[in-house]
Write a protein that holds these residues in place. Structure first.
Motif, PDB file in Angstrom:
ATOM      1  N   ASP A   1      76.474  15.562   7.862  1.00 17.54           N
ATOM      2  CA  ASP A   1      76.195  16.996   7.887  1.00 17.54           C
ATOM      3  C   ASP A   1      75.606  17.337   9.252  1.00 17.54           C
ATOM      4  OD1 ASP A   1      73.884  19.173   7.531  1.00 17.54           O
ATOM      5  OD2 ASP A   1      75.463  19.603   6.078  1.00 17.54           O
ATOM      6  N   PRO A   2      76.180  18.268   9.997  1.00 21.27           N
ATOM      7  CA  PRO A   2      75.730  18.509  11.370  1.00 21.27           C
ATOM      8  C   PRO A   2      74.292  18.986  11.484  1.00 21.27           C
ATOM      9  CG  PRO A   2      77.370  20.140  10.692  1.00 21.27           C
ATOM     10  CD  PRO A   2      77.363  19.080   9.646  1.00 21.27           C
ATOM     11  N   ASP A   3      73.856  19.836  10.549  1.00 26.34           N
ATOM     12  CA  ASP A   3      72.473  20.324  10.603  1.00 26.34           C
ATOM     13  C   ASP A   3      71.491  19.198  10.316  1.00 26.34           C
ATOM     14  OD1 ASP A   3      73.322  22.885  11.204  1.00 26.34           O
ATOM     15  OD2 ASP A   3      73.332  23.542   9.108  1.00 26.34           O
ATOM     16  N   ALA A   4      71.805  18.369   9.323  1.00 27.94           N
ATOM     17  CA  ALA A   4      70.931  17.248   8.986  1.00 27.94           C
ATOM     18  C   ALA A   4      70.878  16.247  10.125  1.00 27.94           C
ATOM     19  CB  ALA A   4      71.405  16.569   7.700  1.00 27.94           C
ATOM     20  N   LEU A   5      72.027  16.004  10.758  1.00 25.60           N
ATOM     21  CA  LEU A   5      72.061  15.068  11.880  1.00 25.60           C
ATOM     22  C   LEU A   5      71.220  15.594  13.042  1.00 25.60           C
ATOM     23  CD1 LEU A   5      73.152  12.479  13.152  1.00 25.60           C
ATOM     24  CD2 LEU A   5      75.148  13.792  13.907  1.00 25.60           C
ATOM     25  N   ALA A   6      71.331  16.890  13.312  1.00 28.58           N
ATOM     26  CA  ALA A   6      70.533  17.480  14.394  1.00 28.58           C
ATOM     27  C   ALA A   6      69.046  17.372  14.092  1.00 28.58           C
ATOM     28  CB  ALA A   6      70.938  18.944  14.586  1.00 28.58           C
ATOM     29  N   GLU A   7      68.671  17.585  12.832  1.00 29.38           N
ATOM     30  CA  GLU A   7      67.265  17.468  12.434  1.00 29.38           C
ATOM     31  C   GLU A   7      66.779  16.030  12.567  1.00 29.38           C
ATOM     32  OE1 GLU A   7      63.486  18.607  10.864  1.00 29.38           O
ATOM     33  OE2 GLU A   7      65.149  19.787  11.673  1.00 29.38           O
ATOM     34  N   ALA A   8      67.597  15.088  12.144  1.00 26.84           N
ATOM     35  CA  ALA A   8      67.216  13.681  12.246  1.00 26.84           C
ATOM     36  C   ALA A   8      67.080  13.266  13.708  1.00 26.84           C
ATOM     37  CB  ALA A   8      68.252  12.804  11.537  1.00 26.84           C
ATOM     38  N   GLU A   9      68.016  13.693  14.542  1.00 29.35           N
ATOM     39  CA  GLU A   9      67.960  13.342  15.963  1.00 29.35           C
ATOM     40  C   GLU A   9      66.746  13.966  16.642  1.00 29.35           C
ATOM     41  OE1 GLU A   9      72.710  12.671  16.933  1.00 29.35           O
ATOM     42  OE2 GLU A   9      71.829  14.669  17.182  1.00 29.35           O
ATOM     43  N   ALA A  10      66.438  15.208  16.274  1.00 28.05           N
ATOM     44  CA  ALA A  10      65.262  15.867  16.846  1.00 28.05           C
ATOM     45  C   ALA A  10      63.985  15.146  16.426  1.00 28.05           C
ATOM     46  CB  ALA A  10      65.221  17.332  16.413  1.00 28.05           C
TER      47      ALA A  10
ATOM     48  N   LEU B   1      56.423  13.418  11.350  1.00 32.51           N
ATOM     49  CA  LEU B   1      57.779  13.304  11.886  1.00 32.51           C
ATOM     50  C   LEU B   1      58.611  12.282  11.116  1.00 32.51           C
ATOM     51  CD1 LEU B   1      56.879  13.403  15.678  1.00 32.51           C
ATOM     52  CD2 LEU B   1      58.041  15.201  14.373  1.00 32.51           C
ATOM     53  N   ASN B   2      57.971  11.207  10.674  1.00 28.02           N
ATOM     54  CA  ASN B   2      58.675  10.198   9.895  1.00 28.02           C
ATOM     55  C   ASN B   2      59.167  10.776   8.574  1.00 28.02           C
ATOM     56  OD1 ASN B   2      59.391   7.270   9.518  1.00 28.02           O
ATOM     57  ND2 ASN B   2      58.015   7.503   7.770  1.00 28.02           N
ATOM     58  N   ALA B   3      58.310  11.579   7.924  1.00 32.45           N
ATOM     59  CA  ALA B   3      58.720  12.226   6.673  1.00 32.45           C
ATOM     60  C   ALA B   3      59.879  13.182   6.924  1.00 32.45           C
ATOM     61  CB  ALA B   3      57.530  12.969   6.067  1.00 32.45           C
ATOM     62  N   ARG B   4      59.843  13.889   8.046  1.00 34.02           N
ATOM     63  CA  ARG B   4      60.918  14.824   8.388  1.00 34.02           C
ATOM     64  C   ARG B   4      62.221  14.071   8.634  1.00 34.02           C
ATOM     65  NH1 ARG B   4      59.547  18.405  13.421  1.00 34.02           N
ATOM     66  NH2 ARG B   4      57.849  18.972  11.994  1.00 34.02           N
ATOM     67  N   PHE B   5      62.129  12.940   9.308  1.00 35.62           N
ATOM     68  CA  PHE B   5      63.333  12.141   9.567  1.00 35.62           C
ATOM     69  C   PHE B   5      63.974  11.688   8.263  1.00 35.62           C
ATOM     70  CE2 PHE B   5      65.230   7.912   9.831  1.00 35.62           C
ATOM     71  CZ  PHE B   5      66.239   8.126  10.762  1.00 35.62           C
ATOM     72  N   HIS B   6      63.162  11.157   7.342  1.00 35.59           N
ATOM     73  CA  HIS B   6      63.723  10.628   6.102  1.00 35.59           C
ATOM     74  C   HIS B   6      64.253  11.740   5.201  1.00 35.59           C
ATOM     75  CE1 HIS B   6      62.999   6.284   6.340  1.00 35.59           C
ATOM     76  NE2 HIS B   6      62.032   6.616   7.165  1.00 35.59           N
ATOM     77  N   ALA B   7      63.646  12.927   5.255  1.00 34.95           N
ATOM     78  CA  ALA B   7      64.180  14.054   4.497  1.00 34.95           C
ATOM     79  C   ALA B   7      65.537  14.463   5.052  1.00 34.95           C
ATOM     80  CB  ALA B   7      63.209  15.228   4.544  1.00 34.95           C
ATOM     81  N   ALA B   8      65.682  14.443   6.382  1.00 34.13           N
ATOM     82  CA  ALA B   8      66.969  14.759   6.999  1.00 34.13           C
ATOM     83  C   ALA B   8      68.002  13.694   6.666  1.00 34.13           C
ATOM     84  CB  ALA B   8      66.808  14.894   8.513  1.00 34.13           C
TER      85      ALA B   8
END
Length: 247
Positions: free
Chosen positions: A103-112, A136-143
């Motif tokens: 998913d492009p939005d999720a990938l962008a969030e994970a990369e950010a 940030l770690n929680a944000r990465f895993h949610a993405a």
């Protein structure tokens, strides 16, 4: 007219009860009735009942055939299995994302999130900002849970995150003084990058293996936390007080 405050009240009751259980204020083995819980929270029985049902689903409370709730006692195997399950599901999510295209939005969030984590760890293990890393770690895993573009996969993976001591951030902050643990977060960051690289390269098997390997780092952090000799208060780790000694 529907009560717009009801979901907020249930959320508040759930968070309050969860915090009391994880902190050890409500110890494992304690019986908890709806009436007692409602009085403790200063709420009516309806939101309290729904909050307790959610905590049964999360594995913090057990409900008997009679409907009575008890604060759950965990074994090492319970926690190890929960972390392993999280790794299996994250690995599957990564494989599906690689095979289907993320998913492009999720990938962008994970990369950010990964780039932001890089800024946190750049000063080195000793100067690492734990609170910022945890956020940030929680944000990465949610993405990561959203990467396959599957609501079902996202729901089940986030459910796994809620299992006691299985959250990706379960041990962050509690072991802040340990240099070895801080260094493990730098290893985790390299795994974050490798997982995303495998997904974007459409390497499904590699992405899945990396996801499972990443969870094994959390398993090691759990074992290290149990080995700390800092008293019987759960070493400051939410939920560790629920882990009972095994025969």
């Amino acid at each position: 007219m529907p009560d717009g405050n009801k979901p907020r009240t249930i959320d508040h009751a759930t968070r309050d009860l969860r915090d009391r259980i994880l902190s050890g204020a409500l110890p494992s083995g304690m019986h908890l009735s709806e009436t007692a819980a409602a009085e403790m929270l200063g709420m009516s029985r309806t939101p309290t009942r729904e909050a307790m049902a959610l905590l049964v689903e999360e594995g913090l409370l057990e409900r008997s055939a009679s409907g009575r709730c008890t604060v759950r006692a965990l074994t090492r195997a319970d926690v190890a299995d929960a972390i392993e399950l999280r790794g299996v599901l994250e690995g599957m999510a990564l494989r599906l994302a690689a095979e289907r295209g993320p998913d492009p939005d999720a990938l962008a969030e994970a990369e950010a999130s990964v780039e932001a984590i890089e800024e946190v760890i750049t000063p080195g293990a000793q100067a690492l900002d734990f609170e910022r890393y945890a956020t940030l770690n929680a944000r990465f895993h949610a993405a990561l849970a959203r990467l396959p573009g599957s609501p079902l996969m996202e729901r089940e993976l986030l459910r796994a995150h809620r299992q006691p001591l299985a959250s990706p951030s379960a041990f962050l902050g509690s072991q802040a003084a340990q240099l070895a643990f801080r260094r493990s977060l730098i290893i985790a960051q390299s795994q974050h990058r490798a997982m995303l690289a495998a997904v974007t390269a459409r390497e499904g098997s590699r992405a899945e293996a990396l996801g499972r390997e990443h969870a094994r780092l959390a398993r090691q952090n759990f074992e290290d936390a149990l080995s700390l000799d800092t008293g019987a208060d759960g070493h400051g780790i939410p939920g560790l007080a629920l882990v009972c000694a095994e025969n």
